[in-house]
Scaffold this motif. Structure first.
Motif, PDB file in Angstrom:
ATOM      1  N   ASN A   1       0.801  -1.225   0.000  1.00 57.70           N
ATOM      2  CA  ASN A   1       0.000   0.000   0.000  1.00 57.70           C
ATOM      3  C   ASN A   1       0.832   1.272   0.000  1.00 57.70           C
ATOM      4  O   ASN A   1       0.488   2.241   0.685  1.00 57.70           O
TER       5      ASN A   1
ATOM      6  N   ILE B   1       2.207   4.642  -2.069  1.00 61.19           N
ATOM      7  CA  ILE B   1       1.596   5.504  -3.083  1.00 61.19           C
ATOM      8  C   ILE B   1       2.572   5.648  -4.253  1.00 61.19           C
ATOM      9  O   ILE B   1       3.689   6.135  -4.093  1.00 61.19           O
ATOM     10  N   ASP B   2       2.124   5.213  -5.430  1.00 62.07           N
ATOM     11  CA  ASP B   2       3.007   5.099  -6.602  1.00 62.07           C
ATOM     12  C   ASP B   2       3.607   6.434  -7.036  1.00 62.07           C
ATOM     13  O   ASP B   2       4.698   6.474  -7.585  1.00 62.07           O
ATOM     14  N   GLU B   3       2.867   7.531  -6.815  1.00 64.40           N
ATOM     15  CA  GLU B   3       3.303   8.840  -7.315  1.00 64.40           C
ATOM     16  C   GLU B   3       4.294   9.504  -6.376  1.00 64.40           C
ATOM     17  O   GLU B   3       4.814  10.573  -6.695  1.00 64.40           O
TER      18      GLU B   3
ATOM     19  N   ASN C   1       6.791   8.627   0.830  1.00 60.54           N
ATOM     20  CA  ASN C   1       5.871   7.632   1.391  1.00 60.54           C
ATOM     21  C   ASN C   1       6.110   7.454   2.887  1.00 60.54           C
ATOM     22  O   ASN C   1       5.160   7.384   3.671  1.00 60.54           O
TER      23      ASN C   1
ATOM     24  N   LEU D   1       4.716  10.121   5.059  1.00 56.64           N
ATOM     25  CA  LEU D   1       3.263  10.058   5.288  1.00 56.64           C
ATOM     26  C   LEU D   1       2.943   9.539   6.690  1.00 56.64           C
ATOM     27  O   LEU D   1       1.894   9.868   7.254  1.00 56.64           O
TER      28      LEU D   1
ATOM     29  N   TYR E   1      10.928   5.490  -6.821  1.00 54.81           N
ATOM     30  CA  TYR E   1       9.477   5.320  -6.705  1.00 54.81           C
ATOM     31  C   TYR E   1       9.179   3.850  -6.427  1.00 54.81           C
ATOM     32  O   TYR E   1       9.999   2.978  -6.754  1.00 54.81           O
TER      33      TYR E   1
ATOM     34  N   ARG F   1       7.408   3.482   6.999  1.00 54.47           N
ATOM     35  CA  ARG F   1       6.266   4.404   7.130  1.00 54.47           C
ATOM     36  C   ARG F   1       5.479   4.102   8.412  1.00 54.47           C
ATOM     37  O   ARG F   1       5.022   5.013   9.102  1.00 54.47           O
TER      38      ARG F   1
END
Ligand code: ADP
Ligand code: ADP
Length: 226
Positions: free
Chosen positions: A93, A95-97, A103, A106, A138, A154
């Motif tokens: 999970n 975030i690809d962008e 990440n 976050l 990424y 994360r």
């Protein structure tokens, strides 16, 4: 630290009622490492989601320290999650962008106290799981094992009291799965409380306590001799 008392979770759809959790009583002390096992559909994810306060029980009490979480509203629960919990999922999970460092950051985003040294904390979390060299990459540029280690960074960057992991090694090969287990073991040794759903008996053996579920109930709880 955690006490579940007579937790029930029923789903009703199209007049068909499913009891995902029938009557769960569970105490977890600070510093424990608990594995939850059981066949598909027995309620493991529902139990983890209940512990994570993303699913509300239909009956029962959930005490965390001296707080009754069932009494909190959604905003209070969101704050509780951000301050207290770290989540690790089977499918990472990320975030690809966003880059790996973004990440990981976050994990601090809803924490008021994370002001000053955000970059330092992100760097320390990435270092802890051995992905610092991938900070600017990424997610799609990383292997599954590296992505899961980033997801663990994360989860831990905010120093949560409780880490909830839902089949964290389920999408990994043996070697990467073992790396993830080594990281979880090391976090536990440093004081983190961990509750993990797993289908792997050998990974359950790494935890200090194993809980077996069947049909929405806990049918066994076995502490490992150390
Ligand atoms: P996965 O194992 O892919 O993570 P889920 O956790 O989404 O699956 O779902 C687990 C079980 O719950 C499955 O048996 C699924 O059919 C059932 N389930 C999930 N969501 C619903 C729903 N909205 N209505 C009925 N059953 C559901
Ligand atoms: P496990 O994680 O052990 O596979 P789950 O907690 O996903 O089990 O599911 C427990 C039971 O609750 C299953 O019978 C499942 O189909 C049902 N269930 C899970 N989520 C939903 C939902 N959103 N709506 C209806 N039934 C659900």
């Amino acid at each position: 630290m955690i006490r579940l008392e007579n937790i029930q979770r029923r789903y009703v759809s199209d007049e068909v009622e499913t009891t995902a959790l029938a009557d769960i009583n569970l105490d977890v002390a600070a510093g424990e490492f608990v594995a939850i096992m059981g066949p598909s559909g027995c309620g493991k994810s529902t139990l983890l989601n209940t512990l994570g306060t993303v699913d509300r029980p239909t009956a029962g009490r959930y005490l965390f320290g001296d707080r009754d979480l069932v009494a909190l509203n959604e905003a209070e629960l969101a704050r509780f999650r951000a301050m207290t919990l770290g989540f690790v999922f089977q499918s990472f999970n990320l975030i690809d962008e966003l880059t790996i460092a973004e990440n990981v950051e976050l994990g601090l985003i809803y924490r008021k106290d994370a002001g000053g040294d955000r970059k330092g904390r992100v760097a320390a979390a990435m270092d802890r799981v051995g992905i610092s060299h991938r900070a600017r990459h990424y997610p799609h540029q990383l292997s599954g094992g590296q992505q899961q280690r980033a997801a663990i960074a994360r989860a831990i960057v905010g120093e949560p009291k409780l880490i909830l992991a839902d089949e964290p090694t389920g999408n990994l090969d043996t070697e990467n799965g073992q790396q993830v287990m080594d990281i979880l073991t090391s976090l536990n040794a440093d004081g983190a409380t961990i509750i993990m759903v797993t289908h792997s008996p050998s990974h359950a053996d790494i935890a200090r306590r194993r809980i077996d579920m069947l049909d929405g109930r806990i049918v066994a709880s076995l502490a490992r001799a150390i």
